[in-house]
Design a protein around this motif. Sequence first.
Motif, short mmCIF file in Angstrom:
data_model
loop_
_atom_site.label_atom_id
_atom_site.label_comp_id
_atom_site.label_asym_id
_atom_site.label_seq_id
_atom_site.Cartn_x
_atom_site.Cartn_y
_atom_site.Cartn_z
N ALA A 1 133.81 43.05 67.64
CA ALA A 1 133.24 41.77 67.82
C ALA A 1 132.01 41.73 68.68
O ALA A 1 131.97 42.48 69.55
CB ALA A 1 133.99 40.75 67.89
N ASP A 2 130.88 40.92 68.46
CA ASP A 2 129.99 40.95 69.20
C ASP A 2 130.25 40.51 70.67
O ASP A 2 129.56 40.65 71.58
CB ASP A 2 128.80 39.81 68.65
CG ASP A 2 128.22 40.30 67.47
OD1 ASP A 2 128.19 41.44 67.29
OD2 ASP A 2 127.59 39.53 66.60
N SER A 3 131.22 39.87 70.78
CA SER A 3 131.78 39.39 72.16
C SER A 3 132.61 40.45 72.99
O SER A 3 132.82 40.26 74.22
CB SER A 3 132.80 38.15 72.10
OG SER A 3 133.81 38.33 71.23
N ARG B 1 132.84 43.94 74.74
CA ARG B 1 131.99 45.05 75.60
C ARG B 1 132.98 46.02 75.98
O ARG B 1 133.97 45.73 76.60
CB ARG B 1 131.42 44.29 76.96
CG ARG B 1 130.33 43.73 76.75
CD ARG B 1 129.46 43.52 78.04
NE ARG B 1 128.53 42.35 78.04
CZ ARG B 1 128.17 41.94 79.05
NH1 ARG B 1 128.12 42.35 80.26
NH2 ARG B 1 127.28 40.84 79.07
#
Length: 186
Positions: A90-92, A94
């Motif tokens: 997901a973009d959230s 890292r």
Amino acid sequence: MTTARVRYYTATTLDGYLADQHDSLDWLLTQPIDEDGAMNYGSFIEEIGAMVMGYTTYAWLLEHEVGDGKPWPYDIPCFVFTHRDLAPVADSVRIVEGLPADHRSAIVDAAAGKDTWVVGGGDLAAQFADAGLLDEVVVSIAPVTLGAGRPLFPRRFDLELLEVDRNRAFVCARYAVVGPRPVASP
């Protein structure tokens, strides 16, 4: 105004394991709990701005909570500590490598003034404590023993009990992290 904290919020067996040797949480998912009771997840997550986890926790979430049309379950920034070459789901998310102190500024910035949740595992929580970056341990203790598995906190640390309560089957406790516990001389 309170300072944002780094909090290890988890559940454990009475003998101090997060999961069994096969990373199963069956012991946890069968226990009765009041979703609105003492030290509940809903109240906790409202105070959280970012989360951190290790590879095993991330892999468990991917296997059990994501896929078959189910998206990544969190919309807050998530830092996954691992030495593996992984793609974020997901973009959230890292993917990071190194020690917690290496990423402290990025985590604090991502939390935007709110607390940070150390999801797991126990070794990552202990790495945060080793670096002086863990403020609290909030643990729900289930009436189950496993005898072996993934330990809750595999280091010697002193904690100070701040709060204790009961949520159905669980004893819930909140501790301040005091510091490393010295090894006694023989």
